[in-house]
Enzyme design. Structure first.
Site, PDB file in Angstrom:
ATOM      1  CG  ASN A 184      -2.263  -6.221   2.309  1.00 15.58           C
ATOM      2  OD1 ASN A 184      -1.999  -5.313   1.533  1.00 15.58           O
ATOM      3  ND2 ASN A 184      -2.958  -6.023   3.420  1.00 15.58           N
TER       4      ASN A 184
ATOM      5  NE  ARG B  33       6.870 -13.652  -7.960  1.00 14.91           N
ATOM      6  CZ  ARG B  33       5.829 -13.447  -7.172  1.00 14.91           C
ATOM      7  NH1 ARG B  33       5.978 -12.741  -6.054  1.00 14.91           N
ATOM      8  NH2 ARG B  33       4.646 -13.952  -7.481  1.00 14.91           N
TER       9      ARG B  33
ATOM     10  CE  LYS C 196       1.773 -16.885  -4.652  1.00 12.07           C
ATOM     11  NZ  LYS C 196       2.482 -16.305  -3.488  1.00 12.07           N
ATOM     12  CG  ASP C 197       1.625 -18.196   0.184  1.00 14.66           C
ATOM     13  OD1 ASP C 197       2.603 -17.960  -0.545  1.00 14.66           O
ATOM     14  OD2 ASP C 197       0.672 -17.412   0.327  1.00 14.66           O
TER      15      ASP C 197
ATOM     16  NE  ARG D  59       6.776 -10.288   4.478  1.00 15.62           N
ATOM     17  CZ  ARG D  59       6.672 -10.604   5.760  1.00 15.62           C
ATOM     18  NH1 ARG D  59       7.726 -10.531   6.551  1.00 15.62           N
ATOM     19  NH2 ARG D  59       5.532 -11.018   6.274  1.00 15.62           N
TER      20      ARG D  59
END
Length: 301
Positions: A147, A128, A79-80, A145
Site C-alpha cells: 500500500n 510509468r 484505474k485498478d 509492491r
C-alpha cells in the site's frame, strides 16, 4: 434498507469506501451502510504484478462477494479495474475526479529531468516505467509492491532514490507533497481513469443501480468510460504501457493518448479535440489510428 460495501483493507481503500457511504446516506439517511473490508488476492503477495496476473486480482475477491450476496456494491480506484469487465458486472457510478497526475517522491522533490544519473526509482507500472525511460533511459525503474504507506516507507528506508505515486492517493490521504515533483502531462500521461473512485455492482441489481445513478457524475462517467474504451481497443491491461487522458478544456474535450514500447525507446503520441456528444466515436477513431500505426505490437516490444 441496508447496503453492504465491499472494499480492500488499505487506508486509501477505506477512505474511498467511506466517501461513497457518505454520498449514499446524504441521499437517504434511512439507508444503513456496512463496510466489508477484504484482503484481496493481490494484497496477499509481494510478487510483481506480471507474475500474479495483473491488477484484476485486486478486485476478483470483491466481485465474488457481489455474486454471492456478501456485498451489494464494491468500491475501487477505477484505474485498478480491468478495461473489459465480466458481463455480470457494471460500473454503476463514478465520483468527480481527483487529480489525474503522477508524482515523483524523493528526498528533495527533484524533477525527473534533474534526477541524478543512474538513479533507482520504484514503480511496478509498465506505463510509468516506459515514460520515465523515454525521458531518462539511464534510470533503473524497479518493481515495488504494498500500500502507499508501505511504499513510502521503502523509499524512506533507502531502497530506491525516488518513488512514483498517484497524486490522487496523496491528496486523499493528506500526505505531505513538499518533497514531490508533479510530472507534466507531456512527461507522464496517466493511466486510464486515474483519479476516479468507481462503484461496481451486479448488472442485474436494478435497485442498487437506481441508487448509484443518483450519486453518479454523468459527465465524468463519459470521460472515464472513453479512457477505458481506448485501453480496451488496444487489448491493453495494467501490464501495458498505455496512457490516455480526456480533459475538459474551455468548450471542448482534449483527448491525449500515448502508447510506448516496454523499454520506452519508441512511442506513439496523438491528440484529438472532441466533445461530450462525439467522444465515443472520436475515441474509437483515435484507437483505430493507433492500431494503424502498429500500436498493438509496440506495447509488446
Amino acid at each position: 434498507m441496508k447496503i453492504k460495501i465491499a472494499t480492500r483493507e488499505s487506508k486509501l481503500a477505506l477512505f474511498q469506501a467511506n466517501i461513497v457511504a457518505n454520498r449514499i446516506t446524504e441521499l437517504n439517511n434511512d439507508i444503513e451502510i456496512e463496510l466489508i473490508p477484504m484482503k484481496s488476492e493481490g494484497d496477499q503477495t509481494e510478487k510483481p504484478l506480471h507474475e500474479i496476473g495483473g491488477k484484476g486480482l485486486f478486485i476478483s475477491k470483491l466481485e465474488s462477494s457481489l455474486e454471492d450476496g456478501t456485498s451489494d456494491i464494491a468500491v475501487h480506484s477505477l484505474k485498478d479495474v480491468p478495461a473489459k469487465l465480466n458481463t455480470k458486472f457494471t460500473i454503476g457510478a463514478v465520483l468527480e475526479r481527483e487529480s489525474s497526475s503522477d508524482m515523483l517522491m524523493s528526498s528533495n522533490g527533484t524533477s525527473i529531468r534533474d534526477f541524478p544519473l543512474n538513479s533507482v526509482i520504484g514503480s511496478s507500472s509498465p506505463r510509468r516505467k516506459s515514460q520515465v525511460n523515454n525521458i531518462r533511459p539511464d534510470i533503473n525503474v524497479v518493481p515495488v509492491r504494498g500500500n502507499i504507506e508501505t511504499r513510502i516507507k521503502k523509499l524512506n528506508d533507502g531502497q530506491f532514490d525516488g518513488l512514483i505515486v498517484a497524486k490522487a492517493a496523496l491528496n486523499r490521504l493528506e500526505i505531505d507533497t513538499s518533497n514531490c515533483y508533479e510530472f507534466t502531462k507531456e512527461e507522464m500521461l496517466p493511466s486510464a481513469s486515474q483519479g476516479y473512485v468507481a462503484i461496481e455492482c451486479l448488472k442485474s441489481n436494478l435497485e442498487i443501480l437506481n441508487i448509484l445513478r443518483k450519486i453518479n457524475n454523468e459527465k465524468q462517467m463519459i470521460l472515464a468510460q472513453a479512457e477505458r474504451s481506448f485501453v480496451s481497443a488496444m487489448n491493453g491491461s495494467c501490464l501495458s504501457p498505455i496512457a490516455v487522458l480526456c480533459s475538459e478544456e474551455e468548450n471542448n474535450i482534449l483527448i491525449s493518448a500515448k502508447v510506448l514500447s516496454q523499454d520506452g525507446k519508441d512511442k506513439i503520441y496523438m491528440e484529438l479535440n472532441s466533445s461530450y456528444e462525439n467522444i465515443s466515436n472520436d475515441i474509437d477513431s483515435l484507437a483505430s489510428d493507433f492500431i494503424a500505426n502498429d500500436a498493438h505490437n509496440l506495447i509488446l516490444k
